[in-house]
Design a protein around this motif. Sequence first.
Motif, PDB file in Angstrom:
ATOM      1  N   TYR A 192      -8.370   6.737   3.851  1.00 24.74           N
ATOM      2  CA  TYR A 192      -8.425   5.291   3.658  1.00 24.74           C
ATOM      3  C   TYR A 192      -8.230   4.932   2.184  1.00 24.74           C
ATOM      4  O   TYR A 192      -8.887   5.485   1.303  1.00 24.74           O
TER       5      TYR A 192
ATOM      6  N   GLN B 181       0.832  -1.198   0.000  1.00 22.60           N
ATOM      7  CA  GLN B 181       0.000   0.000   0.000  1.00 22.60           C
ATOM      8  C   GLN B 181       0.866   1.246   0.000  1.00 22.60           C
ATOM      9  O   GLN B 181       0.573   2.222  -0.717  1.00 22.60           O
TER      10      GLN B 181
ATOM     11  N   ASN C 203      -4.813   1.245   7.426  1.00 25.72           N
ATOM     12  CA  ASN C 203      -4.409   2.505   6.801  1.00 25.72           C
ATOM     13  C   ASN C 203      -3.644   3.393   7.785  1.00 25.72           C
ATOM     14  O   ASN C 203      -3.760   4.615   7.756  1.00 25.72           O
TER      15      ASN C 203
END
Length: 440
Positions: free
Chosen positions: A152, A111, A145
């Motif tokens: 998010y 991420q 997150n």
Amino acid sequence: MSKMKAGLLFVSLTVMIVSLFGCGSNGGDSAGSSSGGSSGSGKITLNVTSSMTDEARVNIMNETIKIFNKTHPDVTIEYNPSPWSEYTQNLKLSFNSGSGQDIVYVDDTMQQMLQKNNYLMDITEDIKSRGWIDKEVNGAIDFQNARTPGKYYSVPFANAPIVVYYNKDIFSKLNLMPPKTVDEFNTILSKVKEAGYIPLENGGMTNRTKIWAVFHMLYNQVPVDDINKFYFQQGITPKFEQAFTAALNQINEWDKSGYFRKEDASIDDTAVPTYFAKGQSAMVLSGNWVIPTFDDTKMPIGAFAFPQQDVNSKEHRIVNPTDGGWALNANLSGEKKQAALDFIDTFMNPDVVKLWYEGGMTPTIKADMSGVEASDLKRGFDQAIEGTQLGYYLDNAVPGLLDIINKQMQLMYFQKTTPEKAWNEIKQEYNKLTEAAQGQ
């Protein structure tokens, strides 16, 4: 390690599942990702990827898509997973080339990588408007997150706890009980070795057991604030440095004591369940994703949380982050975005949650699992982690750190370095990688 987590022991195979489901769309998709566009006839194609390539999870994904099919017959889901060993590189190549998938399953490191390059969509308002925060256990979405507080980019549906699996027959024969402290754990390792068994499976030079053991020992000895400083690239405290060095010394002692399989250097980590099923080894550290495989062995296997340093500690923190989260390609059109969000919403359907629970997962979605069928090992696993607190895979502190830690573990195994020198190398590389990451 998260991932190293889910997918680490998965079989390397290439799978494509194509299923139709509909979102009531009446138009084509002209913008966005190059993977799976509209046919121009009211149909949408979404390309979905993850590292979940094992047969059990592929089957559950099939069932999940079938449930989604019932209300979404006009969208084609193309599920193209790749094994964990290739997954990060595949994501890099696909997004850097402009052909990134529409929906991707990401852990913290992935991420970070994709979000910092503006490849992921900010879905904060969608998460709030769809009520997903209330559907998840407290803090799960924020944990997933954690590096972008208030924003998010992905939605989890399961946790990835690491526990110690043990051979009940060996423990019974040697009159052993699951340990409460690290000292008791060391005593068990010694007794198992004396009895002629292999105390711990490690899984080859990927060193899964060793690395996860280090992280657990850190959680046992270091204040959470110090852990957070390291994890969020704010530096290394003296207590953290001291505990990391001590943990590496413990691993070094295990190596010298012969607590791992002699041929460990030549074993692939995906073979760990096979070796453990031979009944020669007493324990292995791994995640909930191996439960279906272990159940298939028909062995009497139990589970316990990695023991604490001090049994009187107020907290018992273990390696147990969110397994990963579904994230969206930043370039999706509005139409594809809505279909993709509906796909994520399917994982919050109680019937779907039950499917994944039965497959060994630990849901982050609130659902009553009391009446759901589960194996004795799954029930024992859940009992083992009850009352423990969540902990990060610490190699996710900065992309590239896992490779550095593993390299030093390898050098220690072959007696090419000392724990102190290994820590100095890890520390130096952490500082370099942190500086590079913050400079992006």
